[in-house]
Design a protein around this motif. Sequence first.
Motif, PDB file in Angstrom:
ATOM      1  N   GLU A  19       8.371   0.189   4.433  1.00 24.32           N
ATOM      2  CA  GLU A  19       9.111   1.448   4.404  1.00 24.32           C
ATOM      3  C   GLU A  19      10.545   1.221   4.851  1.00 24.32           C
ATOM      4  O   GLU A  19      10.840   0.255   5.561  1.00 24.32           O
ATOM      5  CB  GLU A  19       8.426   2.467   5.326  1.00 24.32           C
ATOM      6  N   HIS A  24       0.854  -1.188   0.000  1.00 28.28           N
ATOM      7  CA  HIS A  24       0.000   0.000   0.000  1.00 28.28           C
ATOM      8  C   HIS A  24       0.892   1.241   0.000  1.00 28.28           C
ATOM      9  O   HIS A  24       1.786   1.384   0.842  1.00 28.28           O
ATOM     10  CB  HIS A  24      -0.897   0.001   1.231  1.00 28.28           C
ATOM     11  N   LYS A  25       0.643   2.156  -0.904  1.00 29.63           N
ATOM     12  CA  LYS A  25       1.497   3.333  -1.059  1.00 29.63           C
ATOM     13  C   LYS A  25       0.816   4.622  -0.596  1.00 29.63           C
ATOM     14  O   LYS A  25       1.473   5.507  -0.047  1.00 29.63           O
ATOM     15  CB  LYS A  25       1.901   3.486  -2.531  1.00 29.63           C
ATOM     16  N   TRP A  75       2.124  -2.573   4.422  1.00 29.16           N
ATOM     17  CA  TRP A  75       2.841  -1.300   4.330  1.00 29.16           C
ATOM     18  C   TRP A  75       4.323  -1.551   4.585  1.00 29.16           C
ATOM     19  O   TRP A  75       4.690  -2.116   5.616  1.00 29.16           O
ATOM     20  CB  TRP A  75       2.295  -0.294   5.343  1.00 29.16           C
TER      21      TRP A  75
END
Length: 319
Positions: A60, A3-4, A58
């Motif tokens: 990162e 998910h961005k 998600w």
Amino acid sequence: LIHKAGGFQGARQMAKDSKRWLLVNIQKDSEFSSHALNRDVWRNDLVENLIQEGFIFWQEMDLSVEGSQYVQRYKVEQYPHIAIIDPRTGRLLWSKEGWTQQNPMTAETFAELAMDFCSRNSFDRPPQAPAPPKGPSSGGVPPPRAPSSGNGAATQQMSEEEQIQAAVNASLNSISQPSAAAAEASLDQKQSAEPAVTSNGVAPAAAPATAPEVEHPKEEGNSFLDGLLAMDVGEEPSSGGARLQLRMPNGKRMVRRFQSTDTVEIVYAFVAQTLKESDSGDKEFILKAGFPPKDLKSSLKSTVTECSLNGEAVSVLLS
């Protein structure tokens, strides 16, 4: 798969709206395990299917703005870091971090962990209230937090939802515990309600007391379990049939083969008899399998083949 939009909060909101868990992966570019995770786990077909069914994913880097904020908030210490978060409260439910090439995170390991987590957690239940702080002798080891002075600092570390839930719990506790004054007033009322003595010094005869009703245990509740314990499960086939991996309540795993024509009720009977022989005794339980995990009790008369249980992991959960 990843998910961005909207960073961490965007992913959390998406997970909350879709009633899926928030899966987080924080990576460090200098750690080879982070690159191996992308290559060996996230690109695995089974893992991709599991994530798409039950999670919002998600990912990162640790040095990005969003990544560093997450690292600070959730006290990440080693990389790569994987966590499952309840999007309703922001509460960390499960995490694993800092494994090595000698003991890597494989696609099979993650798939097993994800299925086990989903079998034990459900959006049908309300989010858990924050756990009270645990002292050094409590046996639990809370995640590292910044030093705090008094309850006010600890409350500030809670999310808004957790603070509201804590206030509600405190209110309910105060309501459920009667005060000493109320107890004394109740005693006075009881004493004033006692029969007065007549002029001849004899208290009037009290009405015969009725014997308290004795609540007899209901036999219906155990009839299902008793039937399972009395059922003949047959011999385990040496080959063929359906091979099931059973995850017992104590965390142990056992593999057992069943005939392809055996019903789910036979599997229930085998588990019930196994539990009775162990420390768990004859306790009520449910079986869950598949992803998202499905309660098998609704398919008692279906065969293991019809339920596609061959090769499946089946979780045994005490109820």
